[in-house]
Scaffold this active site. Structure first.
Site, PDB file in Angstrom:
ATOM      1  N   GLU A  43       0.807  -1.154  -0.127  1.00 60.02           N
ATOM      2  CA  GLU A  43       0.002  -0.075   0.141  1.00 60.02           C
ATOM      3  C   GLU A  43       0.841   1.235  -0.057  1.00 60.02           C
ATOM      4  OE1 GLU A  43      -3.022   2.067   3.177  1.00 60.02           O
ATOM      5  OE2 GLU A  43      -3.056  -0.196   2.807  1.00 60.02           O
ATOM      6  N   ASP A  44       1.926   1.151   0.621  1.00 62.86           N
ATOM      7  CA  ASP A  44       2.764   2.507   0.870  1.00 62.86           C
ATOM      8  C   ASP A  44       4.269   2.519   0.455  1.00 62.86           C
ATOM      9  OD1 ASP A  44       0.538   3.502   2.278  1.00 62.86           O
ATOM     10  OD2 ASP A  44       1.327   2.755   4.459  1.00 62.86           O
TER      11      ASP A  44
END
Length: 189
Positions: A60-61
């Site tokens: 996600e990051d």
């Protein structure tokens, strides 16, 4: 010497998150995945779930892909990381959070456990920062306290949606702590 799955996860997560800090602080971001892993470890989760906890934000990051996760850690870890990742980070905050709330109602138990540990660690971090800086802690969030209260209360409802999941000791332990933290941070909601 061959590294364990957890050691491999630590190495990858440290590299992937190396330049990141926790929102509104100068604390290295890696403290969050390690905190999630510690909660999972204390609850008696297995090595794959702990590794997934360490890796839960990498896709996600960071630039790490699900294919890389699956290739190195296997499908179960990859499935848990995928289940803990918000799809389409470009979507508005409310849409992404509503997706997570809906998804967690029927998510596989492994994903619910790791996601609950993630949310619990986030709430504990917010609570600790609130003790240090007061109500200004909510200024770190684009949506403020009211929307955070909505999100975490709805997450709690989703996680509690299948009573049979509560038979799992690890889930029950983490969920009980999450419930207490939600009620402490958002008592009047």
């Amino acid at each position: 010497m061959k590294l364990t799955l957890i050691e491999l996860a630590i190495e990858l997560a440290c590299r992937a998150h190396r330049d990141q800090v926790r929102k509104g602080t100068d604390l290295p971001y890696i403290s969050h995945p390690f905190g999630v892993a510690l909660l999972l470890c204390r609850a008696g989760c297995d090595e794959e779930m702990i590794a997934a906890g360490i890796l839960h934000d990498t896709v996600e990051d960071t630039r790490v892909t699900l294919d890389e996760i699956r290739k190195t850690f296997g499908n179960r870890v990859g499935d848990i990381v995928e289940g803990c990742s918000e799809p389409e980070k470009s979507r508005p905050w409310e849409e992404r959070k509503a997706h997570t709330i809906r998804f967690l109602k029927d998510a596989p138990l492994d994903i619910k456990i790791v996601s609950c540990a993630d949310k619990l660690h986030n709430l504990r971090s917010i609570a600790a920062d609130r003790r240090r800086v007061g109500e200004s802690v909510w200024d770190r969030f684009n949506r403020g306290r009211e929307k955070q209260a909505w999100y975490y209360l709805e997450i709690l409802r989703s996680l509690e949606s299948r009573p049979e999941d509560l038979d799992d000791p690890a889930f029950s332990q983490i969920l009980d702590s999450f419930r207490k933290e939600v009620k402490t941070l958002f008592p009047e909601d």
